[in-house]
Scaffold this active site. Structure first.
Site, PDB file in Angstrom:
ATOM      1  N   SER A   1       1.275   3.062   7.383  1.00  0.00           N
ATOM      2  CA  SER A   1       2.688   2.804   7.212  1.00  0.00           C
ATOM      3  C   SER A   1       3.588   3.985   7.566  1.00  0.00           C
ATOM      4  O   SER A   1       4.590   4.251   6.900  1.00  0.00           O
ATOM      5  CB  SER A   1       2.914   2.362   5.759  1.00  0.00           C
ATOM      6  OG  SER A   1       4.194   1.937   5.566  1.00  0.00           O
ATOM      7  N   SER A   2       3.240   4.681   8.648  1.00  0.00           N
ATOM      8  CA  SER A   2       4.088   5.793   9.072  1.00  0.00           C
ATOM      9  C   SER A   2       5.471   5.281   9.487  1.00  0.00           C
ATOM     10  O   SER A   2       6.487   5.917   9.207  1.00  0.00           O
ATOM     11  CB  SER A   2       3.445   6.538  10.242  1.00  0.00           C
ATOM     12  OG  SER A   2       3.236   5.654  11.319  1.00  0.00           O
TER      13      SER A   2
ATOM     14  N   ASP B   1       5.327  -2.311   2.437  1.00  0.00           N
ATOM     15  CA  ASP B   1       5.328  -0.881   2.763  1.00  0.00           C
ATOM     16  C   ASP B   1       6.562  -0.179   2.193  1.00  0.00           C
ATOM     17  O   ASP B   1       6.478   0.900   1.616  1.00  0.00           O
ATOM     18  CB  ASP B   1       5.292  -0.688   4.279  1.00  0.00           C
ATOM     19  CG  ASP B   1       4.186  -1.496   4.938  1.00  0.00           C
ATOM     20  OD1 ASP B   1       3.291  -1.955   4.208  1.00  0.00           O
ATOM     21  OD2 ASP B   1       4.223  -1.660   6.161  1.00  0.00           O
TER      22      ASP B   1
ATOM     23  N   LYS C   1       2.295  -1.838  15.835  1.00  0.00           N
ATOM     24  CA  LYS C   1       2.555  -3.269  15.722  1.00  0.00           C
ATOM     25  C   LYS C   1       3.841  -3.721  16.417  1.00  0.00           C
ATOM     26  O   LYS C   1       3.963  -4.882  16.783  1.00  0.00           O
ATOM     27  CB  LYS C   1       2.473  -3.768  14.283  1.00  0.00           C
ATOM     28  CG  LYS C   1       3.426  -3.180  13.271  1.00  0.00           C
ATOM     29  CD  LYS C   1       3.089  -3.759  11.902  1.00  0.00           C
ATOM     30  CE  LYS C   1       4.051  -3.321  10.806  1.00  0.00           C
ATOM     31  NZ  LYS C   1       4.231  -1.866  10.692  1.00  0.00           N
TER      32      LYS C   1
HETATM   33  C1  GLA Z   1       2.209  -4.214   7.904  1.00  0.00           C
HETATM   34  C2  GLA Z   1       3.494  -4.853   7.369  1.00  0.00           C
HETATM   35  C3  GLA Z   1       3.322  -5.249   5.910  1.00  0.00           C
HETATM   36  C4  GLA Z   1       2.082  -6.107   5.712  1.00  0.00           C
HETATM   37  C5  GLA Z   1       0.863  -5.449   6.367  1.00  0.00           C
HETATM   38  C6  GLA Z   1      -0.374  -6.331   6.350  1.00  0.00           C
HETATM   39  O1  GLA Z   1       1.977  -3.005   7.266  1.00  0.00           O
HETATM   40  O2  GLA Z   1       4.568  -3.966   7.486  1.00  0.00           O
HETATM   41  O3  GLA Z   1       4.480  -5.894   5.453  1.00  0.00           O
HETATM   42  O4  GLA Z   1       2.295  -7.391   6.209  1.00  0.00           O
HETATM   43  O5  GLA Z   1       1.105  -5.082   7.710  1.00  0.00           O
HETATM   44  O6  GLA Z   1      -0.787  -6.559   5.056  1.00  0.00           O
END
Ligand code: GLA
Length: 458
Positions: free
Chosen positions: A145-146, A190, A234
């Protein structure tokens, strides 16, 4: 009670990283920072790809974070720089529309998402001018989650620079929403953990309304993060949004099959609420209603009685228009079963039975199998790494975060940590010079860290 992010007075000279950032800031801007703000990355222990379906997740913040040094001025400009020379400087005017280029997800656009979120929240025609230097320790594109940490840090910085006040919950909600400007339709986990985390405890994060409850992890084990060294951004691919869209279509198909008003429902959790069914019953419903073969546009449009045009504009996102087939059965099965695993994980942590560690490990292993086989969000390297972790002494191991690369999280009994680290090092990292070079920042023990904070120099 609504609480705001903490503001802490700190002796900069006593903290090497802050001191280095202060020096970098002074060199760049010829003045001292007015304040600092940090927002942590996270590791999700269980509950993958279900937050955007309305279900609770169970992450904890990690020690690695995004830290910014900030000064406020009348320049009419927001100037961004990064201590990592790989990331270029950028500046935007304080008034007018902030443009986020989705086609080109550069680091500063994540920062600008946070700025834009605060600007919109307070309807500010013009923002305060500011100079920022950012320093990140969350490994990028690794599922920790950077990107959200950067958005959250920017939201906090912009709030403070413009002398506004918001609770942690409000900030988390704003940052979850404004990160969508970059194009990914994340669910809010996140940003929520980045603001609501507290040192020493994992959290159950529930949505609508957003709240976080402490989850006490068992004493006899630690969580170890290992990066498979395949990068996954992503925003730069459509994997993530394809899953979001598949869940949305599955929602409509299930609702339709049970004669609910499908036009109002967008999330799988809403179907459960409407039907007042248990998760077990939802799993049976999925088997009854959805077939395992992928669905075509044609079939979906027929069942939902919509035109291809409506399908394209109302159900698909900009980056999923090219997708021709959708796996609805498998995705819905994953979501409802994963939602149940999160609740079981929490209840094991709460009741602390003698075999807690084994039970939690089993749930993590089931979660990985479901992510790999039903949700198809793993990759061969992550699967190999998870196998190695289990052979090296972990009781549970699974991919964490969005997947398709990035990190695994493993639960390892305390007495086995040293031998575990050595065995994973030998089996996964050392044989490949590229991975061996990344090992230090790729394999580490983690413990629940604190949430986003503002620092002022003492
Ligand atoms: C990313 C998204 C989150 C979540 C995860 C998978 O980190 O930002 O909200 O959906 O993927 O669990």
């Amino acid at each position: 009670m609504a609480t705001n992010p903490p503001k802490v007075r700190i002796e900069i000279a006593a903290n090497e990283r802050l001191q280095n950032l202060k020096k970098a800031f002074e060199k760049k801007h010829g003045e001292s920072p007015l304040f600092y703000a940090c927002a942590p990355g996270r590791v999700n222990l269980i509950g993958e790809h279900i937050d955007y379906c309305g279900y609770s997740v169970l992450p904890m913040a990690i020690e690695q974070n995004i830290l910014a040094a900030v000064s406020v001025n009348n320049s009419g400009t927001i100037t961004l720089a990064n201590t990592n020379p790989q990331y270029n400087d950028y500046s935007v005017p304080c008034s007018g529309e902030i443009a986020i280029d989705r086609e080109n997800p550069k680091w500063h656009y994540y920062f600008l998402c946070g700025v834009k979120g605060i600007q919109e929240k307070f309807e500010l025609a013009s923002l305060a001018g500011m100079s920022c230097v950012v320093d990140g320790t969350v490994p990028p594109s690794s599922g920790l989650s950077s990107s959200s940490a950067l958005v959250c840090c920017a939201g906090l910085v912009t709030m403070e620079a413009n002398q506004k006040s918001l609770s942690k919950v409000a900030l988390a909600e704003i940052c979850a929403k404004c990160e969508r400007y970059i194009g990914t339709e994340g669910g809010g986990m996140d940003q929520s953990i980045s603001f609501l985390a507290e040192e020493g405890t994992a959290k159950l994060i529930e949505f609508q309304p957003l709240r976080a409850t402490d989850v006490k992890l068992p004493n006899g084990a630690v969580f170890v993060i290992s990066n498979c060294c395949v990068e996954m951004n992503k925003a730069a691919s459509s994997h993530f949004n394809i899953r979001v869209v598949e869940c949305r279509i599955a929602t409509k198909m299930l609702a339709q099959a049970r004669s609910l008003d499908s036009s109002k429902l967008l999330k799988l959790a809403q179907v459960q609420t409407e039907l007042q069914a248990s998760l077990e019953e939802m799993l049976t419903l999925v088997d009854e209603v959805l077939h395992t073969e992928p669905y075509s546009w044609d079939e979906i449009c027929k069942v939902l009685d919509i035109t291809p045009d409506q399908f394209s504009t109302e159900l698909l996102s900009a980056n999923t228009q090219h997708v021709t087939h959708f796996k609805l059965h498998q995705r819905a099965k994953h979501v409802y079963s994963e939602a149940a695993r999160v609740l079981r994980f929490k209840s094991v942590c709460d009741s602390e039975p003698a075999e807690s560690i084994k039970l939690l490990g089993d749930l993590m292993n089931q979660s990985h199998a479901s992510c790999r086989d039903l949700y198809e969000c793993s990759c061969p390297e992550l699967d190999e790494l998870v196998d190695i972790c289990l052979k090296s002494g972990a009781v549970g191991s699974r991919l964490t975060g969005a997947g398709w690369g990035g990190c695994a999280v493993s639960m390892v009994p305390c007495e086995k940590v040293e031998s575990f680290l050595q065995a994973v090092r030998t089996a996964y990292y050392l044989p490949d010079p590229r991975k061996a070079a990344m090992e230090k920042q790729s394999l580490f023990v983690t413990k629940p860290g604190g949430g986003a904070t503002i620092f002022l120099e003492e």
